[in-house]
Design an enzyme around this catalytic site. Structure first.
Site, PDB file in Angstrom:
ATOM      1  N   LYS A  39      -3.847  12.030  12.199  1.00  0.00           N
ATOM      2  CA  LYS A  39      -4.601  11.858  11.107  1.00  0.00           C
ATOM      3  C   LYS A  39      -4.368  13.627  10.402  1.00  0.00           C
ATOM      4  CE  LYS A  39      -5.592   7.867   9.951  1.00  0.00           C
ATOM      5  NZ  LYS A  39      -4.444   6.829   8.105  1.00  0.00           N
ATOM      6  N   SER A  51     -12.369   4.577   8.984  1.00  0.00           N
ATOM      7  CA  SER A  51     -13.843   3.925  10.425  1.00  0.00           C
ATOM      8  C   SER A  51     -13.659   5.131  11.386  1.00  0.00           C
ATOM      9  CB  SER A  51     -12.282   2.896  10.739  1.00  0.00           C
ATOM     10  OG  SER A  51     -10.678   3.651  12.181  1.00  0.00           O
TER      11      SER A  51
END
Lengths: 324, 324
Positions: B51, B76
């Site tokens: 990410k 999350s």
């Protein structure tokens, strides 16, 4: 006697055989160290440790007759897997003398890789004698786990690789921490690293009670570990520095560092949490030395070798559950 | 709309920021697959998942005023850490809306990386609404977790990198398996991979019950997951394919593959034992698809992305103890 050219040749032989493991960084580690740490995760290597490098380098240079007669080695598990895997790749039959208390996964993996296993009692039997008897019976060649120029040159590709990787990132390396059993990995790596930059300081790291290299570097001669010595680091339990490795290490290394079993456990937990790596006890000593502050790392660039990841889940799980 | 040039530019921006994770091979995996498997371990990436690639690519292109006003994201946990880390590197303040049942380590790490955490209930609250309110109050920019060209281009560097690494090894790639939540990683990677070799087949892998992309690829329109759906894969619980990602994926992907929680657990154990890698549930779905035989791998060369390794030790330990 072993030159950077031997190590470069080994690197060429290993192309497509060994993985070029990356240099990994981690913010938490830099923070603890107060400097830049580059981790070389040889636990990601084929067979789960650096040992394939030396084993393949030696086996691939055997003559036709030698290759036909097979090889014999003794090992607590990582060299065993390296030799078995290299034998499998080259079509050379391999027999390995292993202590009966070696990690289950190491014995099973060696077997699965095609190695013939001969078990012995680590504290009573003499593995060298057993291996030599088998070799004599079969006309097979012995593959030492560290005391051989081809083994040292093969393991030295770890040092060569990490220095070239650091250079490719324009990173000037101040020092490297490398685990030390018989001293093959660090001897070969030191030759390679010092050839590329003679200012790099290279520290051997050993478990307490298996600090034969640290003591030998002090006394100038090959000291032995006590036979009652025990450690969680099954991969680093050699009796004394090698005949070939020690003169190299004596010339090239800084004083030895030692870590406790608890330092090692902490380092294994750190690797799980922050590096996402499974590291075996013997593979974690260099990281343990950083985390336990055994060497000055502030404002320096330090390379750290994680030499292997072959640990049974049961032990791993117990160590993780301990917490810290 | 997003081209290979955008992805190459992202790769340039990420130099020295993201790790070039290696391609790893493993004899046991090749044996199970009957073909050649190359694993791309993004669990070794900075922040423990891919990410950071998209987050940094977006944040580094913000204008001066936007950068000054900070950013808001919802996640999350993996995107959260990526955004917080990128913000830290670029001096941009970050606020992250996270579900209160997110893995503890993900929340803690995001905090440690300098992110401001806002918790909400995953099954009751609307994270998007919360994030947009905060953004409006502060004049901050939203950093979507997948539906943005800069995010997609950043994540696409995974696909670009692994194709170039395979090429450097003279390896012709037949197919790639990539996990799919909102579809940013696979959309970007598919653009990159298909640009380099239009014959490569790219399969999205999702958890059962979160197979929105698989169903959307069948129907041709964006399908939703049921709100009662549950999965061990906390990182892949998106509601539906993205507005921007889906048209790309519809054009470039093969039919979707799905795996069960048990398939995922087995894959995590396999990664521990044979790859020495800590992989989180959502990061293990592509490996799970291989091991569960969800796609033909015999005599083929397959790339498999392990997208992250951020798993709490308690869950990891339970999964390991299950055995198989």
């Amino acid at each position: 006697m072993i030159s950077i050219d031997d190590i470069s040749s080994a690197a060429t032989r290993l192309r497509g055989v060994a993985v070029e493991t990356p240099l990994i960084r981690c913010a938490e580690l830099d923070q603890v160290a107060g400097g830049r740490i580059y981790v070389k995760p040889e636990c990601l290597q084929v067979t789960g440790s650096f040992k394939i490098r030396g084993a393949y380098n030696l086996l691939s240079q055997l003559g036709e007759m030698q290759a036909k007669n097979g090889v014999v080695a003794w090992s607590s598990g990582n060299h065993a897997q390296g030799v078995a895997a290299a034998g499998g790749m080259l079509g050379i039959s391999t027999a390995i003398v292993m202590p009966e208390d070696a990690p289950k996964s190491k014995i099973e993996n060696t077997q699965r890789l095609g190695g013939e296993i001969i078990l012995y009692n680590r504290y009573e039997g003499d593995r060298e004698k057993i291996a030599k008897r088998i070799a004599a019976e079969r006309g097979a060649s012995i593959v030492p786990s560290y005391d051989h120029p081809h083994i040292i040159a093969g393991q030295g590709t770890v040092g060569l690789e990490m220095m070239l990787q650091a250079q490719a990132q324009d990173t000037e390396v101040d020092q490297a921490l490398v685990c030390c059993g018989g001293g093959g990995l660090i001897a070969g790596s030191a030759i390679a690293m010092k050839s590329l930059n003679s200012d790099v300081k290279i520290y051997p790291v050993e478990p307490i009670c298996f600090d034969d290299t640290a003591r030998s570097l002090c006394s100038g001669q090959r000291e032995k570990n006590h036979q009652n010595a025990r450690s969680i680091c099954d991969a680093l339990q050699t009796e004394s520095p090698g005949e070939i490795t020690f003169p190299i290490n004596k010339k090239l290394l800084e004083p030895g560092l030692t870590v406790s079993d608890d330092d090692v456990r902490s380092a294994m937990r750190f690797a799980f949490r922050n590096l996402k790596l499974v590291v075996e006890p013997g593979g974690a000593v260099a990281l343990a030395a950083i985390l336990a502050g055994k060497v000055e790392t502030a404002r320096k660039t330090t390379l750290v070798v994680l030499s292997g990841g072959n640990v049974d889940y049961k032990l791993f799980s117990e160590i993780m559950a301990d917490g810290d």
